[in-house]
Design an enzyme around this catalytic site. Structure first.
Site, PDB file in Angstrom:
ATOM      1  N   SER A  60      24.577  40.560  74.911  1.00  0.00           N
ATOM      2  CA  SER A  60      25.185  40.886  76.384  1.00  0.00           C
ATOM      3  C   SER A  60      23.949  40.823  77.305  1.00  0.00           C
ATOM      4  O   SER A  60      22.926  40.821  76.908  1.00  0.00           O
ATOM      5  CB  SER A  60      25.939  42.276  76.239  1.00  0.00           C
ATOM      6  OG  SER A  60      26.776  42.254  75.476  1.00  0.00           O
TER       7      SER A  60
HETATM    8  N1  SAH Z   1      25.859  44.599  71.616  1.00  0.00           N
HETATM    9  C1  SAH Z   1      25.920  43.426  70.983  1.00  0.00           C
HETATM   10  C2  SAH Z   1      26.962  42.745  71.490  1.00  0.00           C
HETATM   11  C3  SAH Z   1      27.439  41.493  70.288  1.00  0.00           C
HETATM   12  S1  SAH Z   1      28.857  40.701  70.861  1.00  0.00           S
HETATM   13  C4  SAH Z   1      24.615  42.727  71.600  1.00  0.00           C
HETATM   14  O1  SAH Z   1      24.304  42.606  72.681  1.00  0.00           O
HETATM   15  O2  SAH Z   1      23.925  41.931  70.846  1.00  0.00           O
HETATM   16  C5  SAH Z   1      30.140  41.695  70.022  1.00  0.00           C
HETATM   17  C6  SAH Z   1      30.085  42.038  68.568  1.00  0.00           C
HETATM   18  O3  SAH Z   1      30.977  42.499  68.196  1.00  0.00           O
HETATM   19  C7  SAH Z   1      30.162  40.759  67.776  1.00  0.00           C
HETATM   20  O4  SAH Z   1      28.777  40.565  66.934  1.00  0.00           O
HETATM   21  C8  SAH Z   1      31.361  40.917  67.019  1.00  0.00           C
HETATM   22  O5  SAH Z   1      31.337  40.166  65.499  1.00  0.00           O
HETATM   23  C9  SAH Z   1      31.797  42.448  67.039  1.00  0.00           C
HETATM   24  N2  SAH Z   1      32.762  42.763  66.598  1.00  0.00           N
HETATM   25  C10 SAH Z   1      33.937  42.147  67.013  1.00  0.00           C
HETATM   26  N3  SAH Z   1      35.293  42.955  66.513  1.00  0.00           N
HETATM   27  C11 SAH Z   1      34.451  44.160  65.851  1.00  0.00           C
HETATM   28  C12 SAH Z   1      35.010  44.972  65.131  1.00  0.00           C
HETATM   29  N4  SAH Z   1      36.319  45.467  65.100  1.00  0.00           N
HETATM   30  N5  SAH Z   1      33.878  46.241  64.389  1.00  0.00           N
HETATM   31  C13 SAH Z   1      32.926  45.691  64.660  1.00  0.00           C
HETATM   32  N6  SAH Z   1      32.489  44.746  65.185  1.00  0.00           N
HETATM   33  C14 SAH Z   1      33.069  43.867  65.982  1.00  0.00           C
END
Ligand code: SAH
Length: 212
Positions: A60
């Site tokens: 993000s």
């Molecule tokens: N905080 C992270 C954001 C990654 S994007 C960063 O800044 O790097 C969001 C992430 O949520 C992705 O890696 C995706 O695989 C994960 N995701 C989506 N649905 C999910 C769920 N139900 N449980 C856990 N992770 C999930």
């Protein structure tokens, strides 16, 4: 590396205009974001924007991360649940600001690489789990704070019940490609719901959220 430190200080300076919580900025000033982005984009690690991390996911934007973290109002003694470990960068920030972080991720390769980077940085208060098809991690509930870093269609009840009374959840919710950021405070009677602004997150996948 000197260049990264200068760039990091520049980003923090820029964030100071909008983020008032000093503890959040201090945590971000300590964490090497370049270690959480793919090698080919490490020169962009301190631009204030999201970056692809593979598997159609993104790390993000620093400003949004700071805003969401500030909204959790962490004091240092909390048990925090993070949904969407992704790169692990947000996980590190939460670990700096609370007692324990439980983080769940559904893409095994992302969970593994986040775990590797977080271990190399010496964090001992983080547990990463592979997501099941139900949301969150009820095994360790209730949580003092929940950070959801993927967009949900609505605010999921399945997550609200994992929040302690008085606990805060920050979550993007709305249509699949553009959402509103919410802070929900769980209260005994009626929960308090506040809007924090517009945002764009990848989809939260699972029962009670989006289909893959
Ligand atoms: N905080 C992270 C954001 C990654 S994007 C960063 O800044 O790097 C969001 C992430 O949520 C992705 O890696 C995706 O695989 C994960 N995701 C989506 N649905 C999910 C769920 N139900 N449980 C856990 N992770 C999930």
């Amino acid at each position: 590396m000197k260049d990264y430190e200068t760039a990091r200080a520049g980003l923090i300076k820029q964030l100071e205009a909008e983020i008032k919580e000093k503890r959040v900025l201090a945590a971000m000033a300590r964490i090497p974001r370049e270690k959480f982005v793919p090698k080919e984009s490490s020169h962009l690690a301190y631009e204030d924007g999201p970056l692809p991390i593979g598997w159609e996911q993104t790390i993000s934007q620093p400003y949004i991360i700071a805003l969401m973290t500030e909204a959790l109002e962490l004091k240092g003694d909390e048990k925090v649940l993070e949904i969407g470990t992704g790169s692990g960068y947000q996980t590190a920030i939460l670990a700096e600001l609370s007692k324990t972080v439980i983080s769940v991720e559904r893409v095994p390769a992302l969970a593994e690489s986040a775990q590797r980077v977080l271990n190399s940085l010496g964090y001992k208060n983080i547990e990463i789990h592979m997501a099941k098809d139900t949301l969150g991690w009820p095994e360790m509930a209730p949580y003092d704070a929940i950070m959801v870093t993927a967009g949900a269609p609505d605010i999921p009840d399945d997550l609200l019940v994992q929040l302690a009374i008085g606990g805060r959840m920050v979550i993007p919710a709305g249509p699949r490609h553009v959402q509103e950021l919410y802070r929900v405070t769980r209260l005994k009677d009626q929960n308090r719901v506040e809007k924090l602004g517009g945002c764009r997150f990848v989809a939260l996948i699972g029962k009670g959220a989006w289909e893959n």
